[in-house]
Design a protein around this motif. Structure first.
Motif, PDB file in Angstrom:
ATOM      1  N   GLY A  21       0.703  -1.122  -0.217  1.00 11.52           N
ATOM      2  CA  GLY A  21       0.019   0.066   0.087  1.00 11.52           C
ATOM      3  C   GLY A  21       0.791   1.360   0.006  1.00 11.52           C
ATOM      4  N   GLY A  22       0.422   2.242  -0.745  1.00  7.58           N
ATOM      5  CA  GLY A  22       1.244   3.393  -0.833  1.00  7.58           C
ATOM      6  C   GLY A  22       1.342   4.205   0.571  1.00  7.58           C
ATOM      7  N   ALA A  23       0.364   4.084   1.514  1.00  8.32           N
ATOM      8  CA  ALA A  23       0.438   4.458   2.748  1.00  8.32           C
ATOM      9  C   ALA A  23       0.877   3.562   3.914  1.00  8.32           C
ATOM     10  N   HIS A  29       7.860  -1.230   2.378  1.00 11.22           N
ATOM     11  CA  HIS A  29       8.380  -0.665   0.900  1.00 11.22           C
ATOM     12  C   HIS A  29       9.721  -1.046   0.708  1.00 11.22           C
ATOM     13  N   ARG A  45       4.016  -3.819  -7.451  1.00 14.41           N
ATOM     14  CA  ARG A  45       2.840  -2.667  -7.490  1.00 14.41           C
ATOM     15  C   ARG A  45       2.640  -2.192  -6.229  1.00 14.41           C
ATOM     16  N   VAL A  46       2.724  -0.614  -6.398  1.00 18.25           N
ATOM     17  CA  VAL A  46       2.307   0.058  -5.092  1.00 18.25           C
ATOM     18  C   VAL A  46       0.958   0.478  -5.186  1.00 18.25           C
ATOM     19  N   LEU A  47      -0.009   0.182  -4.175  1.00 18.51           N
ATOM     20  CA  LEU A  47      -1.457   0.719  -4.445  1.00 18.51           C
ATOM     21  C   LEU A  47      -1.709   1.990  -3.652  1.00 18.51           C
ATOM     22  N   ASP A  48      -1.652   2.831  -4.486  1.00 22.64           N
ATOM     23  CA  ASP A  48      -1.823   4.474  -3.931  1.00 22.64           C
ATOM     24  C   ASP A  48      -2.919   4.350  -2.977  1.00 22.64           C
ATOM     25  N   GLY A  49      -2.672   5.145  -1.783  1.00 23.23           N
ATOM     26  CA  GLY A  49      -3.603   5.585  -0.897  1.00 23.23           C
ATOM     27  C   GLY A  49      -3.928   4.515   0.203  1.00 23.23           C
ATOM     28  N   GLN A  50      -3.432   3.504  -0.014  1.00 23.35           N
ATOM     29  CA  GLN A  50      -3.866   1.943   0.801  1.00 23.35           C
ATOM     30  C   GLN A  50      -2.594   1.947   1.809  1.00 23.35           C
TER      31      GLN A  50
END
Length: 69
Positions: A21-23, A29, A45-50
């Motif tokens: 998750g991006g968050a 990370h 894959r980075v899932l933005d806002g997650q």
């Protein structure tokens, strides 16, 4: 000890999807990046806002795309 088992991960030979998750917590990370570099045929894959608790409606399309590729 918190070390990423990159030597062991490098033995994985099947296509692998690594998602964060991006968050999420920063060390996740770094771990995902290390695994992506170590595992042949890995995609990250980075899932933005997650956060670490990724919403099903966000992760499902990623899984569908990965398994259909």
């Amino acid at each position: 000890d918190g070390a990423v088992p990159t030597e062991r991960a490098s033995a994985v030979t099947i296509p692998t999807l690594i998602m964060t998750g991006g968050a999420t917590i920063p060390f996740m990370h770094a771990t995902a990046q290390a695994l992506e570099a170590a595992i042949p045929n890995a995609q990250r894959r980075v899932l933005d806002g997650q956060t670490h608790d990724v919403a099903a409606e966000v992760v499902a399309p990623q899984l569908i795309e990965f398994f259909n590729s």
